[in-house]
Design a protein around this motif. Structure first.
Motif, PDB file in Angstrom:
ATOM      1  N   PRO A  61       0.822  -1.219   0.000  1.00 14.73           N
ATOM      2  CA  PRO A  61       0.000   0.000   0.000  1.00 14.73           C
ATOM      3  C   PRO A  61       0.854   1.267   0.000  1.00 14.73           C
ATOM      4  O   PRO A  61       1.818   1.384   0.757  1.00 14.73           O
ATOM      5  CB  PRO A  61      -0.796  -0.123   1.304  1.00 14.73           C
ATOM      6  N   ILE A  62       0.499   2.211  -0.860  1.00 16.13           N
ATOM      7  CA  ILE A  62       1.198   3.492  -0.921  1.00 16.13           C
ATOM      8  C   ILE A  62       0.771   4.334   0.285  1.00 16.13           C
ATOM      9  O   ILE A  62      -0.331   4.161   0.820  1.00 16.13           O
ATOM     10  CB  ILE A  62       0.864   4.217  -2.246  1.00 16.13           C
ATOM     11  N   ALA A  63       1.648   5.220   0.732  1.00 11.63           N
ATOM     12  CA  ALA A  63       1.343   6.043   1.908  1.00 11.63           C
ATOM     13  C   ALA A  63       1.813   7.471   1.693  1.00 11.63           C
ATOM     14  O   ALA A  63       2.711   7.736   0.893  1.00 11.63           O
ATOM     15  CB  ALA A  63       2.002   5.465   3.156  1.00 11.63           C
ATOM     16  N   PHE A  64       1.175   8.392   2.411  1.00 12.06           N
ATOM     17  CA  PHE A  64       1.631   9.775   2.467  1.00 12.06           C
ATOM     18  C   PHE A  64       2.520   9.943   3.694  1.00 12.06           C
ATOM     19  O   PHE A  64       2.245   9.380   4.767  1.00 12.06           O
ATOM     20  CB  PHE A  64       0.445  10.742   2.567  1.00 12.06           C
ATOM     21  N   TYR A  65       3.569  10.746   3.523  1.00 14.44           N
ATOM     22  CA  TYR A  65       4.501  11.034   4.610  1.00 14.44           C
ATOM     23  C   TYR A  65       4.641  12.546   4.759  1.00 14.44           C
ATOM     24  O   TYR A  65       4.477  13.295   3.790  1.00 14.44           O
ATOM     25  CB  TYR A  65       5.878  10.425   4.318  1.00 14.44           C
ATOM     26  N   SER A  66       4.946  12.994   5.973  1.00 15.35           N
ATOM     27  CA  SER A  66       5.161  14.413   6.220  1.00 15.35           C
ATOM     28  C   SER A  66       6.104  14.575   7.406  1.00 15.35           C
ATOM     29  O   SER A  66       6.031  13.813   8.381  1.00 15.35           O
ATOM     30  CB  SER A  66       3.838  15.122   6.520  1.00 15.35           C
ATOM     31  N   LYS A  67       6.976  15.561   7.320  1.00 11.41           N
ATOM     32  CA  LYS A  67       7.864  15.879   8.431  1.00 11.41           C
ATOM     33  C   LYS A  67       7.247  16.944   9.345  1.00 11.41           C
ATOM     34  O   LYS A  67       7.779  17.222  10.421  1.00 11.41           O
ATOM     35  CB  LYS A  67       9.214  16.392   7.907  1.00 11.41           C
ATOM     36  N   THR A  68       6.101  17.483   8.918  1.00  4.96           N
ATOM     37  CA  THR A  68       5.501  18.605   9.649  1.00  4.96           C
ATOM     38  C   THR A  68       4.132  18.287  10.224  1.00  4.96           C
ATOM     39  O   THR A  68       3.811  18.704  11.351  1.00  4.96           O
ATOM     40  CB  THR A  68       5.377  19.833   8.724  1.00  4.96           C
ATOM     41  N   TYR A  69       3.312  17.545   9.489  1.00  5.29           N
ATOM     42  CA  TYR A  69       1.922  17.328   9.874  1.00  5.29           C
ATOM     43  C   TYR A  69       1.669  15.860  10.213  1.00  5.29           C
ATOM     44  O   TYR A  69       2.295  14.955   9.663  1.00  5.29           O
ATOM     45  CB  TYR A  69       0.994  17.804   8.751  1.00  5.29           C
TER      46      TYR A  69
ATOM     47  N   VAL B 287      10.486  14.501   0.749  1.00 12.37           N
ATOM     48  CA  VAL B 287       9.448  14.599   1.788  1.00 12.37           C
ATOM     49  C   VAL B 287       9.678  15.809   2.679  1.00 12.37           C
ATOM     50  O   VAL B 287       8.746  16.546   3.020  1.00 12.37           O
ATOM     51  CB  VAL B 287       9.398  13.300   2.631  1.00 12.37           C
ATOM     52  N   GLN B 288      10.919  16.056   3.065  1.00 12.00           N
ATOM     53  CA  GLN B 288      11.222  17.168   3.966  1.00 12.00           C
ATOM     54  C   GLN B 288      11.028  18.530   3.310  1.00 12.00           C
ATOM     55  O   GLN B 288      10.900  19.559   3.997  1.00 12.00           O
ATOM     56  CB  GLN B 288      12.661  17.054   4.461  1.00 12.00           C
ATOM     57  N   ASP B 289      10.997  18.568   1.980  1.00  8.81           N
ATOM     58  CA  ASP B 289      10.838  19.833   1.271  1.00  8.81           C
ATOM     59  C   ASP B 289       9.389  20.124   0.895  1.00  8.81           C
ATOM     60  O   ASP B 289       9.096  21.196   0.329  1.00  8.81           O
ATOM     61  CB  ASP B 289      11.690  19.828   0.000  1.00  8.81           C
ATOM     62  N   LEU B 290       8.500  19.193   1.186  1.00  7.52           N
ATOM     63  CA  LEU B 290       7.085  19.340   0.875  1.00  7.52           C
ATOM     64  C   LEU B 290       6.277  19.267   2.163  1.00  7.52           C
ATOM     65  O   LEU B 290       6.768  18.788   3.196  1.00  7.52           O
ATOM     66  CB  LEU B 290       6.643  18.223  -0.078  1.00  7.52           C
TER      67      LEU B 290
END
Length: 274
Positions: free
Chosen positions: A114-122, A195-198
């Motif tokens: 399964p594909i996933a969304f990642y975030s360093k902020t949220y 990921v860290q830039d978005l």
């Protein structure tokens, strides 16, 4: 006299057995058939190293060819530089065949990733602010997966009648985007490093794992696992689909040892599909 004849017969039989054994030992063992399998790094390397060990017992010597993000395993397979590859799901192969005319077929299922969304902020997609920059894959099938997740979380709406099981969706199919998200389409290998830039990015498992990300641990939103059409496969050239090495190759993956390895090593991020 009879006893002596019996003894001599036994000695002769033992001698014949010893001679046969010596002859067998002198003959070279049958060489395992070399099969070049194109894979991606990270998960692909770990998993197929286990498969290669099992394949030895089935008469195959798997040569694992790790291909970088810019190299197409399907192009290499279609050109005869590989005998098989194992890196893609069914919709991705279907799109590649339609776009490039490859003579490639699936010969066996492997897993669902399964594909996933990642975030360093949220911590969730719902927490994304208006105007957030959100990375999504630029290939049709994986872009569809990312857009469906955004839709399911209420961030966008897709065109009426869209069916993710039979159709793909692109940026032109986004009919409502109330938060005015900036959807940035890029190659999956690039998204994993960006990921860290978005504000958030959808990354397929192969490249997420290489970047040290685990969907069940680090993902802020994961694709639904139930009735998931994105089953990964082993692919070969059409002309090789009935070759004698194909079934042992597939069986080297589709067994309980590999099932346990997937379930233990990847903590639910990957799901056996056999």
């Amino acid at each position: 006299m009879a006893a002596r004849d019996t003894l001599n017969s036994r000695r002769a039989a033992l001698g014949a057995i010893a001679a046969a054994a010596a002859l067998a030992g002198a003959l070279p063992a049958r060489a395992a058939q070399k099969i070049r399998v194109g894979i991606r790094g990270g998960i692909g390397e770990e998993l197929w190293a286990e498969v290669a060990q099992i394949a030895k017992g089935r008469g195959l010597d798997l040569q694992l060819v790790v291909l970088g993000g810019q190299v197409s395993p399907n192009e290499a397979l279609n050109n005869g530089d590989l005998e098989a590859n194992a890196f893609q799901h069914v919709p991705f192969l279907r799109d590649q065949i339609q776009q490039r005319g490859y003579k490639i077929v699936s010969v066996g299922n492997t897993l669902i990733a399964p594909i996933a969304f990642y975030s360093k902020t949220y911590k969730s997609l719902e927490a994304l602010p208006a105007g957030a920059r959100v990375g999504i894959p630029n290939d049709p099938s994986n872009q569809t997966r990312a857009l469906v997740i955004l839709r399911d979380h209420g961030l966008i709406a897709l065109r009426d009648g869209f069916d993710p099981y039979t159709q793909t969706a692109g940026l032109a199919d986004v009919k409502a985007n109330p938060r005015r998200l900036q959807l940035v389409a890029s190659a999956s290998a690039v998204l994993a490093r960006a990921v860290q830039d978005l504000d958030a990015a959808a990354v397929i498992n192969t490249f997420a794992y290489q970047a040290g990300l685990l969907a069940t641990r680090d993902g802020i939103a994961i694709e639904k696992k139930e009735n998931n059409p994105y089953v990964n496969i082993i692919a070969v050239r059409e002309r090789d689909k009935d070759a004698p090495w194909v079934r042992p190759l597939v069986e080297s993956f589709q067994n309980e040892r590999i099932r346990r390895f997937i379930e233990t090593k990847y903590e639910g991020t990957l799901i056996p599909a056999f």
